[in-house]
Design an enzyme around this catalytic site. Structure first.
Site, PDB file in Angstrom:
ATOM      1  N   HIS A  92      28.414 -17.241 102.624  1.00 58.07           N
ATOM      2  CA  HIS A  92      28.027 -16.753 103.662  1.00 58.07           C
ATOM      3  C   HIS A  92      28.668 -15.488 103.844  1.00 58.07           C
ATOM      4  O   HIS A  92      29.933 -15.354 103.431  1.00 58.07           O
ATOM      5  CB  HIS A  92      28.564 -17.723 104.992  1.00 58.07           C
ATOM      6  CG  HIS A  92      28.013 -17.155 106.145  1.00 58.07           C
ATOM      7  ND1 HIS A  92      26.754 -17.127 106.821  1.00 58.07           N
ATOM      8  CD2 HIS A  92      28.875 -16.449 107.018  1.00 58.07           C
ATOM      9  CE1 HIS A  92      26.696 -16.642 108.117  1.00 58.07           C
ATOM     10  NE2 HIS A  92      28.088 -16.349 108.269  1.00 58.07           N
ATOM     11  N   GLU A 141      24.338 -31.413 106.994  1.00 57.57           N
ATOM     12  CA  GLU A 141      23.309 -31.277 107.509  1.00 57.57           C
ATOM     13  C   GLU A 141      23.214 -29.846 108.763  1.00 57.57           C
ATOM     14  O   GLU A 141      22.098 -29.560 109.057  1.00 57.57           O
ATOM     15  CB  GLU A 141      23.074 -32.292 108.561  1.00 57.57           C
ATOM     16  CG  GLU A 141      22.819 -33.471 107.474  1.00 57.57           C
ATOM     17  CD  GLU A 141      23.960 -34.211 107.242  1.00 57.57           C
ATOM     18  OE1 GLU A 141      25.289 -33.733 107.669  1.00 57.57           O
ATOM     19  OE2 GLU A 141      24.041 -35.301 106.234  1.00 57.57           O
ATOM     20  N   GLY A 149      17.868 -11.774  96.266  1.00 56.15           N
ATOM     21  CA  GLY A 149      18.228 -12.386  95.005  1.00 56.15           C
ATOM     22  C   GLY A 149      19.336 -11.826  94.162  1.00 56.15           C
ATOM     23  O   GLY A 149      19.650 -11.791  93.066  1.00 56.15           O
ATOM     24  N   THR A 150      20.279 -10.748  95.018  1.00 55.80           N
ATOM     25  CA  THR A 150      21.239 -10.193  94.229  1.00 55.80           C
ATOM     26  C   THR A 150      22.361 -11.258  93.872  1.00 55.80           C
ATOM     27  O   THR A 150      22.981 -10.991  92.639  1.00 55.80           O
ATOM     28  CB  THR A 150      21.961  -8.973  95.001  1.00 55.80           C
ATOM     29  OG1 THR A 150      22.470  -9.336  96.155  1.00 55.80           O
ATOM     30  CG2 THR A 150      20.823  -8.096  95.561  1.00 55.80           C
ATOM     31  N   ASN A 151      22.427 -12.152  94.739  1.00 57.92           N
ATOM     32  CA  ASN A 151      23.650 -13.214  94.065  1.00 57.92           C
ATOM     33  C   ASN A 151      23.088 -14.055  93.006  1.00 57.92           C
ATOM     34  O   ASN A 151      23.841 -14.265  92.147  1.00 57.92           O
ATOM     35  CB  ASN A 151      23.882 -14.193  95.434  1.00 57.92           C
ATOM     36  CG  ASN A 151      24.847 -13.527  96.303  1.00 57.92           C
ATOM     37  OD1 ASN A 151      26.214 -13.630  96.040  1.00 57.92           O
ATOM     38  ND2 ASN A 151      24.447 -12.980  97.577  1.00 57.92           N
ATOM     39  N   ASP A 153      25.715 -23.320 107.743  1.00 61.50           N
ATOM     40  CA  ASP A 153      27.149 -22.687 107.732  1.00 61.50           C
ATOM     41  C   ASP A 153      28.149 -23.887 108.155  1.00 61.50           C
ATOM     42  O   ASP A 153      29.119 -23.152 108.642  1.00 61.50           O
ATOM     43  CB  ASP A 153      27.019 -21.402 108.503  1.00 61.50           C
ATOM     44  CG  ASP A 153      26.042 -20.406 108.206  1.00 61.50           C
ATOM     45  OD1 ASP A 153      25.654 -20.490 106.995  1.00 61.50           O
ATOM     46  OD2 ASP A 153      25.384 -19.776 108.855  1.00 61.50           O
ATOM     47  N   GLU A 177      30.857 -10.864  97.076  1.00 56.85           N
ATOM     48  CA  GLU A 177      29.900 -12.099  97.072  1.00 56.85           C
ATOM     49  C   GLU A 177      29.624 -11.972  95.518  1.00 56.85           C
ATOM     50  O   GLU A 177      29.749 -13.105  95.087  1.00 56.85           O
ATOM     51  CB  GLU A 177      28.649 -12.081  97.846  1.00 56.85           C
ATOM     52  CG  GLU A 177      28.778 -12.131  99.313  1.00 56.85           C
ATOM     53  CD  GLU A 177      27.437 -12.425 100.069  1.00 56.85           C
ATOM     54  OE1 GLU A 177      27.386 -13.381 100.714  1.00 56.85           O
ATOM     55  OE2 GLU A 177      26.879 -11.366  99.792  1.00 56.85           O
TER      56      GLU A 177
HETATM   57  C1  GRF Z   1      23.911 -13.063 101.060  1.00 55.62           C
HETATM   58  O1  GRF Z   1      24.612 -12.046 101.946  1.00 55.62           O
HETATM   59  C2  GRF Z   1      24.478 -14.406 101.374  1.00 55.62           C
HETATM   60  O2  GRF Z   1      25.904 -14.544 101.948  1.00 55.62           O
HETATM   61  C3  GRF Z   1      23.629 -14.730 102.593  1.00 55.62           C
HETATM   62  O3  GRF Z   1      22.334 -14.393 102.076  1.00 55.62           O
HETATM   63  C4  GRF Z   1      22.418 -12.955 101.298  1.00 55.62           C
HETATM   64  C5  GRF Z   1      21.724 -13.274 100.210  1.00 55.62           C
HETATM   65  O4  GRF Z   1      21.559 -12.115  99.535  1.00 55.62           O
HETATM   66  N1  GRF Z   1      23.469 -16.206 102.549  1.00 55.62           N
HETATM   67  P1  GRF Z   1      20.867 -11.942  98.232  1.00 55.62           P
HETATM   68  O5  GRF Z   1      19.313 -12.296  98.279  1.00 55.62           O
HETATM   69  O6  GRF Z   1      21.483 -12.655  97.330  1.00 55.62           O
HETATM   70  O7  GRF Z   1      20.680 -10.574  97.789  1.00 55.62           O
END
Ligand code: GRF
Length: 211
Positions: free
Chosen positions: A113, A151, A16-18, A154, A183
């Site tokens: 991605h 569907e 969940g860093t994003n 990626d 990201e």
């Molecule tokens: C990220 O690298 C994203 O691009 C991919 O999964 C990863 C998730 O990382 N789809 P986090 O859980 O947000 O740290």
């Protein structure tokens, strides 16, 4: 979505860093987008703990909570409606989004991605496997892609791409770290541009002033 306050749901399966980057950006520049809901596909996903720490409603929905795919889809759709979600941001969500769900939600769904699609994507291409494949290919550039979800894994129209150089001596860890930093800038930037109407992904939103 020009002039709208975007109510975003983040779907995650991992650390969940994003999610944290999106929440932090939303809170440091209020009025453009807010994370209204988090859905995790694993009870132990770090994203769930991050949502709880941020005081954001979070639901775990998986085969452990709902027996069939249809029940899971309906449970998610109900939550999205209850939280008046305008857009879903997949952030490390490892479950496929069904055609039924996409049709019923009827609003934009984004995915991030950690490579330059259409290369190095598809089912099973997640986590370290992506960076291993990039390094094994000898590619001189990698990067980040944000695209609308259809569907297929990626797949779907690309709304943002930014490249970074693959350096001599890069390892999975070093490439992953630089990609992750990108990201964390890119996802909030794209959400803000959507809220500002600079990126058109279709769909509606609530009035920014009403939050
Ligand atoms: C990220 O690298 C994203 O691009 C991919 O999964 C990863 C998730 O990382 N789809 P986090 O859980 O947000 O740290």
């Amino acid at each position: 979505m020009t002039g709208k306050m975007l109510r975003v749901a983040v779907f995650a399966s991992g650390t969940g860093t994003n999610l944290s980057a999106i929440v932090d950006a939303a809170r440091s520049a209020p009025g453009f987008f807010a994370v209204a809901l988090v859905i995790v596909s694993r009870a132990d996903a770090g994203a769930g703990a991050r949502a709880a720490a941020a005081g954001i409603p979070c639901a775990h929905i998986s085969s452990a909570t709902h027996a069939t795919a249809a029940e899971r889809d309906d449970a998610m759709l109900e939550l999205l409606a209850a939280h008046r979600v305008d857009l879903i941001a997949l952030a490390g969500y490892l479950k496929r989004i069904s055609p039924y769900f996409i049709a019923r939600f009827g609003k934009p769904i984004l995915n991030i991605h950690p490579a330059l699609l259409p290369e190095f994507g598809g089912q099973g291409m997640y986590g370290c496997r992506v960076f291993e494949a990039v390094l094994a290919s000898g590619a001189k550039a990698s990067g980040v892609t944000i695209h609308l979800v259809d569907e297929q894994y990626d797949h779907g129209p690309i709304v943002f791409q930014e490249a970074i150089a693959v350096l001599d001596g890069d390892t999975v860890e070093s490439l992953a770290a630089r990609t992750q930093a990108l990201e964390h800038r890119a996802y909030p930037l794209v959400l803000r541009r959507i809220a500002e109407g600079e990126i058109d992904v279709g769909g509606g939103g609530s009035d920014r002033r009403s939050g």
